[in-house]
Design a protein around this motif. Structure first.
Motif, mmCIF file in Angstrom:
data_model
loop_
_atom_site.group_PDB
_atom_site.id
_atom_site.type_symbol
_atom_site.label_atom_id
_atom_site.label_comp_id
_atom_site.label_asym_id
_atom_site.label_seq_id
_atom_site.Cartn_x
_atom_site.Cartn_y
_atom_site.Cartn_z
ATOM 1 N N TYR B 81 -0.460 -2.188 -1.896
ATOM 2 C CA TYR B 81 -1.801 -2.609 -1.481
ATOM 3 C C TYR B 81 -1.824 -4.052 -1.012
ATOM 4 O O TYR B 81 -2.432 -4.378 -0.003
ATOM 5 C CB TYR B 81 -2.806 -2.376 -2.610
ATOM 6 C CG TYR B 81 -3.024 -0.911 -2.884
ATOM 7 C CD1 TYR B 81 -3.887 -0.173 -2.084
ATOM 8 C CD2 TYR B 81 -2.342 -0.259 -3.901
ATOM 9 C CE1 TYR B 81 -4.070 1.186 -2.295
ATOM 10 C CE2 TYR B 81 -2.528 1.103 -4.118
ATOM 11 C CZ TYR B 81 -3.388 1.822 -3.317
ATOM 12 O OH TYR B 81 -3.565 3.163 -3.518
ATOM 13 N N GLN B 84 -0.227 -4.347 2.499
ATOM 14 C CA GLN B 84 -1.088 -3.809 3.558
ATOM 15 C C GLN B 84 -2.292 -4.713 3.805
ATOM 16 O O GLN B 84 -2.709 -4.917 4.937
ATOM 17 C CB GLN B 84 -1.613 -2.426 3.183
ATOM 18 C CG GLN B 84 -0.642 -1.309 3.464
ATOM 19 C CD GLN B 84 -1.245 0.046 3.128
ATOM 20 O OE1 GLN B 84 -2.420 0.315 3.388
ATOM 21 N NE2 GLN B 84 -0.449 0.903 2.530
ATOM 22 N N LEU B 85 -2.852 -5.234 2.713
ATOM 23 C CA LEU B 85 -4.053 -6.063 2.838
ATOM 24 C C LEU B 85 -3.761 -7.368 3.560
ATOM 25 O O LEU B 85 -4.430 -7.718 4.538
ATOM 26 C CB LEU B 85 -4.625 -6.360 1.444
ATOM 27 C CG LEU B 85 -5.776 -7.359 1.410
ATOM 28 C CD1 LEU B 85 -7.015 -6.786 2.094
ATOM 29 C CD2 LEU B 85 -6.122 -7.772 -0.020
ATOM 30 N N LYS B 88 -3.567 -7.828 7.234
ATOM 31 C CA LYS B 88 -4.801 -7.694 8.011
ATOM 32 C C LYS B 88 -5.767 -8.855 7.780
ATOM 33 O O LYS B 88 -6.927 -8.770 8.169
ATOM 34 C CB LYS B 88 -5.472 -6.365 7.653
ATOM 35 C CG LYS B 88 -4.648 -5.186 8.120
ATOM 36 C CD LYS B 88 -5.101 -3.885 7.512
ATOM 37 C CE LYS B 88 -4.111 -2.794 7.885
ATOM 38 N NZ LYS B 88 -4.372 -1.558 7.144
ATOM 39 N N HIS B 90 -6.703 -12.918 8.351
ATOM 40 C CA HIS B 90 -6.350 -13.985 9.278
ATOM 41 C C HIS B 90 -6.820 -15.361 8.805
ATOM 42 O O HIS B 90 -6.257 -16.375 9.181
ATOM 43 C CB HIS B 90 -6.872 -13.652 10.678
ATOM 44 C CG HIS B 90 -6.401 -12.302 11.126
ATOM 45 N ND1 HIS B 90 -5.081 -12.055 11.415
ATOM 46 C CD2 HIS B 90 -7.042 -11.108 11.243
ATOM 47 C CE1 HIS B 90 -4.934 -10.770 11.723
ATOM 48 N NE2 HIS B 90 -6.109 -10.179 11.616
ATOM 49 N N ASP B 108 -14.905 -13.592 5.256
ATOM 50 C CA ASP B 108 -15.983 -12.755 4.706
ATOM 51 C C ASP B 108 -15.459 -11.623 3.838
ATOM 52 O O ASP B 108 -16.238 -10.838 3.310
ATOM 53 C CB ASP B 108 -16.758 -12.082 5.855
ATOM 54 C CG ASP B 108 -17.481 -13.099 6.704
ATOM 55 O OD1 ASP B 108 -17.797 -14.186 6.174
ATOM 56 O OD2 ASP B 108 -17.719 -12.810 7.895
ATOM 57 N N ILE B 109 -14.130 -11.502 3.757
ATOM 58 C CA ILE B 109 -13.558 -10.308 3.123
ATOM 59 C C ILE B 109 -13.248 -10.562 1.655
ATOM 60 O O ILE B 109 -12.538 -11.519 1.323
ATOM 61 C CB ILE B 109 -12.278 -9.884 3.876
ATOM 62 C CG1 ILE B 109 -12.615 -9.666 5.343
ATOM 63 C CG2 ILE B 109 -11.639 -8.663 3.251
ATOM 64 C CD1 ILE B 109 -11.540 -10.101 6.295
ATOM 65 N N ILE B 110 -13.772 -9.722 0.790
ATOM 66 C CA ILE B 110 -13.541 -9.863 -0.647
ATOM 67 C C ILE B 110 -12.825 -8.614 -1.158
ATOM 68 O O ILE B 110 -13.276 -7.492 -0.903
ATOM 69 C CB ILE B 110 -14.868 -10.010 -1.417
ATOM 70 C CG1 ILE B 110 -15.677 -11.188 -0.848
ATOM 71 C CG2 ILE B 110 -14.613 -10.227 -2.915
ATOM 72 C CD1 ILE B 110 -17.117 -11.176 -1.303
ATOM 73 N N THR B 111 -11.698 -8.810 -1.839
ATOM 74 C CA THR B 111 -10.963 -7.686 -2.404
ATOM 75 C C THR B 111 -10.742 -7.929 -3.886
ATOM 76 O O THR B 111 -10.392 -9.047 -4.284
ATOM 77 C CB THR B 111 -9.575 -7.544 -1.721
ATOM 78 O OG1 THR B 111 -9.749 -7.665 -0.327
ATOM 79 C CG2 THR B 111 -8.930 -6.219 -2.042
ATOM 80 N N ARG B 112 -10.929 -6.892 -4.669
ATOM 81 C CA ARG B 112 -10.617 -6.977 -6.102
ATOM 82 C C ARG B 112 -9.513 -5.976 -6.386
ATOM 83 O O ARG B 112 -9.524 -4.869 -5.845
ATOM 84 C CB ARG B 112 -11.852 -6.650 -6.927
ATOM 85 C CG ARG B 112 -12.823 -7.812 -7.018
ATOM 86 C CD ARG B 112 -14.071 -7.441 -7.806
ATOM 87 N NE ARG B 112 -15.243 -7.531 -6.952
ATOM 88 C CZ ARG B 112 -15.895 -8.672 -6.687
ATOM 89 N NH1 ARG B 112 -15.492 -9.804 -7.234
ATOM 90 N NH2 ARG B 112 -16.936 -8.678 -5.886
ATOM 91 N N MET B 113 -8.540 -6.370 -7.174
ATOM 92 C CA MET B 113 -7.368 -5.530 -7.394
ATOM 93 C C MET B 113 -6.902 -5.610 -8.841
ATOM 94 O O MET B 113 -6.793 -6.707 -9.394
ATOM 95 C CB MET B 113 -6.249 -6.062 -6.486
ATOM 96 C CG MET B 113 -5.453 -4.989 -5.793
ATOM 97 S SD MET B 113 -4.161 -5.751 -4.785
ATOM 98 C CE MET B 113 -4.908 -5.732 -3.178
ATOM 99 N N ASN B 114 -6.602 -4.445 -9.427
ATOM 100 C CA ASN B 114 -6.024 -4.423 -10.770
ATOM 101 C C ASN B 114 -4.553 -4.805 -10.702
ATOM 102 O O ASN B 114 -3.834 -4.289 -9.854
ATOM 103 C CB ASN B 114 -6.117 -3.013 -11.367
ATOM 104 C CG ASN B 114 -7.510 -2.696 -11.852
ATOM 105 O OD1 ASN B 114 -8.147 -3.544 -12.464
ATOM 106 N ND2 ASN B 114 -7.976 -1.488 -11.564
ATOM 107 N N GLN B 269 32.910 2.843 25.413
ATOM 108 C CA GLN B 269 32.110 3.747 26.247
ATOM 109 C C GLN B 269 32.809 5.086 26.468
ATOM 110 O O GLN B 269 32.171 6.136 26.497
ATOM 111 C CB GLN B 269 31.807 3.089 27.600
ATOM 112 C CG GLN B 269 30.826 1.924 27.470
ATOM 113 C CD GLN B 269 30.667 1.135 28.754
ATOM 114 O OE1 GLN B 269 31.532 1.202 29.637
ATOM 115 N NE2 GLN B 269 29.580 0.390 28.869
ATOM 116 N N ASP B 272 32.498 7.112 23.358
ATOM 117 C CA ASP B 272 31.116 7.566 23.286
ATOM 118 C C ASP B 272 30.923 8.812 24.158
ATOM 119 O O ASP B 272 30.347 9.806 23.721
ATOM 120 C CB ASP B 272 30.199 6.429 23.748
ATOM 121 C CG ASP B 272 28.731 6.761 23.582
ATOM 122 O OD1 ASP B 272 28.409 7.580 22.702
ATOM 123 O OD2 ASP B 272 27.904 6.206 24.327
#
Lengths: 374, 374
Positions: B81, B84-85, B88, B90, B108-114, B269, B272
């Motif tokens: 997580y 991935q977060l 994204k 910036h 503006d982005i707020i994430t809470r994570m255990n 070559q 090959d």
């Protein structure tokens, strides 16, 4: 059969017709590429029986011709081997065939290969009694690109595995749906007869790969059972999907509760971020909440956590209070096809489909049904 | 625990330590990244218990510091997580931890994570009583690149799944073999104590990914059970493979029947191309035949066909008549590691291994056993 060909031209043509060929076929001859040398050029055919790609390399009378025909004839050579081989040849290729046995020479390299009898290879579908429609290549590709991703991947309703194109006097309307979301694209065209056909998405994906910048116009030939897309040197044939395509006109809501305009790219990025905790849900649930302050985009995973952000709304008409759960992947798919800076999202209520439309462009419409939030 | 960090720096560090983390682990805490905020910087640790990547982002006293520590502490956050977060985000990231629960804010982005309790996270391996060796980073990487591909993928003899490096007073010798082919690379180094270790190929592949241009020198710390590769800001720890590495010195033939020099790229070559019809055989049989006119390279498939070409030999000493069957893939692997324009191939007879060596460079040697031709 005998001809000389430039290795790079041969390689490119083989790669194009090979893309539809599969080793998993009940008809062994279809694992091969059919090569036919005629006085005016060499033709190559590759097929998986549903889709056929036919390519012509013409003899050029003046200048440095890409191909020179010594003796006409036809053979089917194993696609897997011929494509791997020709990729690795740099000198001009001489191909000579005797008794279904081909000898390829390129510089010091000599290869012998067993072929199939070309008489075993299926004929091209007949285009007798077809409707003919000419379309701008770029416009047709855009119609396909903006709809093909929305087809159903579930094979229980075959007709939904294709894109339906309905031609009327001066318009073509392409529609694709998996019954949870629907993409619709209209295109003004020069006069055409009224005809409707449902083309398998796999054929359209192949068509997008080979079209490139080859020809500015594509001629469509539509019969009862097939469609052919004719470009300058390449023609793709596809078997049409049988059955009536559902009437999708009535699915679009006639009125909306709320309509908002948002920045397309910002919304796409916001949905992408909010999808972080949405994957735990069966339908990638992303929550959209209209508030006085803007559009709140969020998702929650009971185990891991939650994410939220609020984006500013440019224009809002109608109710200001609404919450809806949408499949984040479907919404991203739709937004990726919107080319305008602003996008209009219309809501009919929390249990009604939302409609997405580029601002200032009424030729593209996308509809997504809400998902359950429990 | 609380800190501010630039999103691009955080993202890069997370990506680096994540590359070894797997969701398939018996210790759930290892699905996470350990973050530790100390007064002088932030450290990140990722591990799959065999390989550990430890990365430090130091606080810079002057100028625009990439990280600012508000409060020291430690937490383990789910790698899947967090990586991935942060990709994204910036705007600068603010991370605040209370009771194994992290709040990340970026614009503006707020994430809470255990998170997991960082006390559950395994300690770094002890480097007590280790041997220390400094090596030029580019030289070490080249040694690894030229040998690691030759390790065995068969797990019945674990010691062959690694590259053995033997340090003596002024030389390091890296060897890898799957018992059908063997790659050996020698490197002159500044004084080191005599020590030998077998490093799992997976750890070396990870090391090659993260080394880049970070530091001109890599410090190696070798204990009984572990090796650590220390770069400027990143350290990779790997568990060593136990057991005695076979004595490979005696495998190299002391005399040859024939020795030829060929153009490296042309030979590669040619092999090959000849591999086209070799894949039908268990060992990708390619036939090499020495003739008066040159080296004939060919392969045959009973069903499909055959390919052959003859390449000119620059220098030949010894017998002029010899045919040998070699695994084409093994020969290509070896030739890809030869950087000189000309390559020397030495034959001991049709049932003896061949030895490949760059012309004018005796630090690299490759040995390949012949395969059966029936």
């Amino acid at each position: 059969m005998e001809f000389y060909i430039k290795s790079s031209i041969f390689n490119k043509a083989i790669a194009e017709v090979s893309s539809v060929i599969t080793q998993k076929t009940t008809l062994p001859v279809l694992t091969g590429i059919k090569l036919t040398a005629e006085a005016d050029g060499l033709t190559l055919t590759g097929s998986n029986s549903e889709i056929i790609i036919y390519k012509k390399i013409p003899v050029m009378e003046v200048g440095d011709s890409p191909v020179t025909i010594q003796k006409t004839g036809s053979i089917v050579l194993p696609a897997k081997y011929i494509s791997q081989l020709v990729k690795k040849l740099h000198a001009p290729v001489h191909l000579f065939v005797k008794d279904h046995f081909a000898t390829l020479t390129s510089g010091d390299i000599i290869t012998r290969m067993n072929g199939f009898d070309s008489l075993e290879y299926p004929n091209l579908p007949s285009l007798d009694g077809c409707e003919t429609i000419s379309m701008d290549s770029k416009q047709l590709m855009e119609m396909i690109r903006q709809t093909v991703f929305a087809v159903s991947s579930n094979e229980t309703r075959p007709v939904l595995n294709g894109v339906n194109i309905q031609f009327s006097q001066d318009e073509a309307v392409a529609v694709a749906t998996n019954s949870h979301r629907l993409a619709l694209r209209k295109q003004a065209i020069p006069t055409a007869k009224a005809v409707s056909c449902t083309i398998p998405s796999k054929a359209l994906v192949e068509l997008m790969k080979i079209t490139g910048t080859e020809s500015p116009t594509i001629n469509l030939y539509i019969t009862e059972g097939h469609i052919a897309f004719e470009m300058e040197h390449t023609t793709l044939y596809a078997r049409l999907i049988e059955g009536n395509y559902p009437d999708t006109e009535k699915l679009f809501p006639s009125e909306y509760k709320t309509s908002v305009t948002l920045n397309t790219l910002k919304l796409l990025q916001g949905i992408d971020r909010a999808s972080l905790f949405a994957s735990e849900w069966k339908h990638n649930n992303v929550r959209l909440s209209l508030k006085e302050t803007g559009l709140k985009i969020s998702s929650t995973s009971t185990e891991v956590g939650e994410i939220s952000e609020t984006q500013s709304i440019h224009e809002l008409t109608g109710d200001k209070d609404l919450t809806i759960h949408i499949d984040g992947n479907f919404l991203m798919d739709a937004l990726k096809q919107v080319q305008s800076e602003q996008v209009k999202v219309q809501f009919g209520g929390s249990m009604r489909p939302i409609v997405i439309q580029p601002v200032g462009d009424d030729t593209y419409l996308h509809l997504i049904s809400p998902v359950r939030s429990y």
